[in-house]
Motif scaffolding. Structure first.
Motif, PDB file in Angstrom:
ATOM      1  N   GLY A  63       6.281   9.275  14.494  1.00  0.00           N
ATOM      2  CA  GLY A  63       5.364   9.799  13.331  1.00  0.00           C
ATOM      3  C   GLY A  63       5.670   7.898  12.923  1.00  0.00           C
ATOM      4  N   HIS A  64       5.588   6.970  13.518  1.00  0.00           N
ATOM      5  CA  HIS A  64       5.530   5.799  12.883  1.00  0.00           C
ATOM      6  C   HIS A  64       4.351   4.963  12.868  1.00  0.00           C
ATOM      7  CE1 HIS A  64       7.364   3.037  10.903  1.00  0.00           C
ATOM      8  NE2 HIS A  64       8.191   3.180  10.086  1.00  0.00           N
ATOM      9  N   PRO A  65       4.060   4.398  12.270  1.00  0.00           N
ATOM     10  CA  PRO A  65       2.973   3.438  13.035  1.00  0.00           C
ATOM     11  C   PRO A  65       3.175   2.352  13.859  1.00  0.00           C
ATOM     12  CG  PRO A  65       3.026   3.220  10.915  1.00  0.00           C
ATOM     13  CD  PRO A  65       3.890   4.325  10.668  1.00  0.00           C
ATOM     14  N   ALA A  66       4.823   1.699  13.570  1.00  0.00           N
ATOM     15  CA  ALA A  66       5.178   0.775  14.298  1.00  0.00           C
ATOM     16  C   ALA A  66       5.358   1.014  15.731  1.00  0.00           C
ATOM     17  CB  ALA A  66       5.801   0.082  13.929  1.00  0.00           C
ATOM     18  N   PHE A  67       5.676   2.870  15.678  1.00  0.00           N
ATOM     19  CA  PHE A  67       6.401   3.276  17.424  1.00  0.00           C
ATOM     20  C   PHE A  67       5.164   3.839  18.448  1.00  0.00           C
ATOM     21  CE2 PHE A  67       8.211   5.910  20.108  1.00  0.00           C
ATOM     22  CZ  PHE A  67       9.142   5.101  20.878  1.00  0.00           C
ATOM     23  N   ARG A  68       4.962   3.303  19.478  1.00  0.00           N
ATOM     24  CA  ARG A  68       3.015   3.512  20.607  1.00  0.00           C
ATOM     25  C   ARG A  68       4.233   3.839  21.678  1.00  0.00           C
ATOM     26  NH1 ARG A  68      -1.384  -0.301  18.402  1.00  0.00           N
ATOM     27  NH2 ARG A  68      -1.148   0.575  16.538  1.00  0.00           N
ATOM     28  N   THR A  69       3.687   4.036  22.860  1.00  0.00           N
ATOM     29  CA  THR A  69       3.206   4.333  23.920  1.00  0.00           C
ATOM     30  C   THR A  69       3.416   2.911  24.561  1.00  0.00           C
ATOM     31  OG1 THR A  69       3.382   5.420  26.251  1.00  0.00           O
ATOM     32  CG2 THR A  69       2.039   5.757  24.699  1.00  0.00           C
ATOM     33  N   MET A  70       3.078   2.565  26.013  1.00  0.00           N
ATOM     34  CA  MET A  70       2.219   1.856  26.721  1.00  0.00           C
ATOM     35  C   MET A  70       1.810   1.763  28.341  1.00  0.00           C
ATOM     36  SD  MET A  70       5.228  -0.712  28.337  1.00  0.00           S
ATOM     37  CE  MET A  70       3.509  -1.187  29.521  1.00  0.00           C
ATOM     38  N   ILE A  71       1.069   1.733  28.419  1.00  0.00           N
ATOM     39  CA  ILE A  71       0.310   1.731  30.270  1.00  0.00           C
ATOM     40  C   ILE A  71       1.029   0.609  31.008  1.00  0.00           C
ATOM     41  CG2 ILE A  71      -1.348   1.725  32.208  1.00  0.00           C
ATOM     42  CD1 ILE A  71      -2.467   3.633  29.409  1.00  0.00           C
ATOM     43  N   ASP A  72       1.793   0.929  31.830  1.00  0.00           N
ATOM     44  CA  ASP A  72       2.454  -0.421  32.811  1.00  0.00           C
ATOM     45  C   ASP A  72       1.495   0.428  33.827  1.00  0.00           C
ATOM     46  OD1 ASP A  72       4.664  -1.702  34.399  1.00  0.00           O
ATOM     47  OD2 ASP A  72       4.328  -0.498  35.901  1.00  0.00           O
ATOM     48  N   CYS A  73       0.767  -0.223  34.474  1.00  0.00           N
ATOM     49  CA  CYS A  73      -0.379  -0.137  35.957  1.00  0.00           C
ATOM     50  C   CYS A  73       0.084   0.421  36.958  1.00  0.00           C
ATOM     51  CB  CYS A  73      -1.164  -1.319  35.779  1.00  0.00           C
ATOM     52  SG  CYS A  73      -2.152  -1.836  34.946  1.00  0.00           S
ATOM     53  N   SER A  74       1.743   0.238  36.925  1.00  0.00           N
ATOM     54  CA  SER A  74       1.734  -0.457  38.066  1.00  0.00           C
ATOM     55  C   SER A  74       2.265   1.398  38.810  1.00  0.00           C
ATOM     56  CB  SER A  74       2.806  -0.705  38.776  1.00  0.00           C
ATOM     57  OG  SER A  74       3.920  -0.432  40.374  1.00  0.00           O
ATOM     58  N   ALA A  75       3.182   1.490  37.336  1.00  0.00           N
ATOM     59  CA  ALA A  75       3.664   3.043  37.190  1.00  0.00           C
ATOM     60  C   ALA A  75       3.204   4.216  36.861  1.00  0.00           C
ATOM     61  CB  ALA A  75       4.641   3.455  35.899  1.00  0.00           C
ATOM     62  N   ALA A  76       1.791   3.953  36.277  1.00  0.00           N
ATOM     63  CA  ALA A  76       0.503   4.925  35.983  1.00  0.00           C
ATOM     64  C   ALA A  76      -0.027   4.761  37.621  1.00  0.00           C
ATOM     65  CB  ALA A  76      -0.303   4.110  34.841  1.00  0.00           C
ATOM     66  N   GLY A  77      -0.479   3.859  37.884  1.00  0.00           N
ATOM     67  CA  GLY A  77      -1.264   4.470  39.456  1.00  0.00           C
ATOM     68  C   GLY A  77      -0.371   4.715  40.569  1.00  0.00           C
ATOM     69  N   GLN A  78       1.160   5.047  39.518  1.00  0.00           N
ATOM     70  CA  GLN A  78       1.372   5.609  41.014  1.00  0.00           C
ATOM     71  C   GLN A  78       1.583   7.085  40.064  1.00  0.00           C
ATOM     72  OE1 GLN A  78       5.545   4.140  42.312  1.00  0.00           O
ATOM     73  NE2 GLN A  78       4.767   2.612  41.509  1.00  0.00           N
ATOM     74  N   VAL A  79       1.967   7.192  39.726  1.00  0.00           N
ATOM     75  CA  VAL A  79       2.262   8.797  38.765  1.00  0.00           C
ATOM     76  C   VAL A  79       0.902   9.132  38.358  1.00  0.00           C
ATOM     77  CG1 VAL A  79       3.144   9.849  36.800  1.00  0.00           C
ATOM     78  CG2 VAL A  79       4.426   7.867  38.344  1.00  0.00           C
ATOM     79  N   ILE A  86      -1.420   3.588  22.058  1.00  0.00           N
ATOM     80  CA  ILE A  86      -1.474   2.023  23.730  1.00  0.00           C
ATOM     81  C   ILE A  86      -1.245   1.008  22.876  1.00  0.00           C
ATOM     82  CG2 ILE A  86      -1.556   0.781  24.868  1.00  0.00           C
ATOM     83  CD1 ILE A  86      -1.021   4.571  25.712  1.00  0.00           C
ATOM     84  N   GLY A  87       0.419   0.418  22.347  1.00  0.00           N
ATOM     85  CA  GLY A  87       0.188  -1.039  22.022  1.00  0.00           C
ATOM     86  C   GLY A  87       1.443  -2.113  23.362  1.00  0.00           C
ATOM     87  N   HIS A  88       0.740  -1.773  24.481  1.00  0.00           N
ATOM     88  CA  HIS A  88       1.045  -2.455  24.940  1.00  0.00           C
ATOM     89  C   HIS A  88       0.131  -1.958  26.679  1.00  0.00           C
ATOM     90  CE1 HIS A  88       2.231  -6.464  26.916  1.00  0.00           C
ATOM     91  NE2 HIS A  88       3.540  -5.584  27.137  1.00  0.00           N
ATOM     92  N   ILE A  89       0.144  -3.505  27.528  1.00  0.00           N
ATOM     93  CA  ILE A  89      -1.140  -3.043  28.771  1.00  0.00           C
ATOM     94  C   ILE A  89       0.149  -3.501  29.628  1.00  0.00           C
ATOM     95  CG2 ILE A  89      -2.016  -3.143  30.421  1.00  0.00           C
ATOM     96  CD1 ILE A  89      -3.025  -1.151  28.341  1.00  0.00           C
ATOM     97  N   TRP A  94      -6.799   6.822  25.797  1.00  0.00           N
ATOM     98  CA  TRP A  94      -5.973   7.186  24.888  1.00  0.00           C
ATOM     99  C   TRP A  94      -5.880   5.785  24.694  1.00  0.00           C
ATOM    100  CZ3 TRP A  94      -2.887  10.764  24.538  1.00  0.00           C
ATOM    101  CH2 TRP A  94      -1.678  11.750  25.928  1.00  0.00           C
ATOM    102  N   VAL A  95      -6.602   4.545  24.572  1.00  0.00           N
ATOM    103  CA  VAL A  95      -6.368   3.643  24.090  1.00  0.00           C
ATOM    104  C   VAL A  95      -7.513   4.133  22.643  1.00  0.00           C
ATOM    105  CG1 VAL A  95      -7.231   1.422  23.700  1.00  0.00           C
ATOM    106  CG2 VAL A  95      -6.269   1.792  25.363  1.00  0.00           C
ATOM    107  N   PRO A  96      -8.311   4.691  22.649  1.00  0.00           N
ATOM    108  CA  PRO A  96      -9.487   5.266  21.574  1.00  0.00           C
ATOM    109  C   PRO A  96      -8.216   6.150  20.395  1.00  0.00           C
ATOM    110  CG  PRO A  96     -10.374   5.295  23.427  1.00  0.00           C
ATOM    111  CD  PRO A  96      -8.818   4.752  24.015  1.00  0.00           C
TER     112      PRO A  96
END
Length: 271
Positions: free
Chosen positions: A172-188, A205-208, A199-201
């Motif tokens: 619940g803090h605006p500085a804490f986010r998740t991200m998308i790693d294309c390799s991991a996400a492409g497997q899972v 998501i803070g990083h790719i 998820w971006v909208p």
């Protein structure tokens, strides 16, 4: 145009010094380097941030962030109560280092350091992780950083983007986010383009990280990066995208060149 930053570990592991890494990345069209702390020495939290930053900036580049935070600390754990305090202390020092280097994002992957304790339920796990990360999120916010938990295919905790988003909501803090790693996400949970549009909208998501499911750079496999790039453009992505291969094509420089050339070609095809 999208911006790309180069994860530096393959160049570093070939013995290329930091100044040369920055010049290689600059000449290939990257805007900066995303550093793995272990490449800065055995005690990166104590590294001379001013000198490191000057070396990169003298090459006309910038340090965009840090990743691989705990991979070379086998004693660290974000889930073991006996080791959480020491691990958090180390991560707080890495946050300070990232800010001193001029970085904007800190990527928390390190799957071996987040194994689920035996018998812990999903709800208890999320609660424990939220408590662990709350002080880190607060410090990241003070420093103007985004702290991103990285969903990873091989991790026992936070294995997909939905789980990462759930932890973001729990912290619940605006500085804490998740991200998308294309390799991991492409497997899972492929296709990656759909994850970006989903998820971006939502602002979680803070990083790719751009890499192929075969763990090479974009262009070293068959992943449909034209769709991934299209989704990033459609959703208005504006932050540097980290190109993070884990294996080389010929050598690290050719690998880095292949990654950015592939993604630039995908952008060009959309014009």
């Amino acid at each position: 145009m999208l911006e790309y930053t180069l994860c530096n570990e393959l160049l570093a592991e070939e013995g290329t010094d930091l100044g040369a890494q920055a010049r290689i990345a600059r000449d290939l069209g990257y805007v900066g380097l995303e550093l793995a702390p272990y490449t800065l020495g055995p005690a990166p939290e104590e590294a001379d941030a001013r000198a490191i930053r000057k070396t990169v900036e003298d090459a006309g580049m910038r340090i965009t962030g840090l990743h691989w935070l705990l991979s070379h600390y086998p004693d660290a754990s974000i889930t073991d109560p006996a080791r959480q305090a020491a691990t958090r202390s180390r991560l707080l020092r890495l946050l300070d280092l990232c800010a001193a280097l001029g970085g904007e994002v800190i990527v928390h992957g390190s799957p071996a350091n987040r194994r689920r304790p035996p018998g812990m339920s999903d709800a208890d796990l999320v609660a424990s992780l939220a408590e662990f990360f709350a002080p880190l999120a607060a410090r990241a916010g003070e420093l103007g950083l985004s702290y991103c938990i990285e969903p990873l295919a091989e991790a026992e905790t936070i294995g997909d983007v939905g789980e990462g988003a759930a932890l973001v909501r729990a912290v619940g803090h605006p500085a804490f986010r998740t991200m998308i790693d294309c390799s991991a996400a492409g497997q899972v949970e492929p296709p990656v383009a759909d994850l970006i549009r989903r998820w971006v909208p939502e602002g979680v998501i803070g990083h790719i990280h751009a890499n192929d499911t075969n763990r090479g750079a974009p262009g070293m496999g068959t992943d449909p990066f034209h769709n991934t790039v299209a989704a990033l453009i459609e959703t208005g992505w504006s932050r540097p995208i980290g190109i993070e291969p884990f294996r080389t094509l010929v050598d690290a420089r050719v690998t880095a060149a292949t990654g950015i050339a592939t993604l630039r070609a995908c952008e060009g095809a959309l014009r």
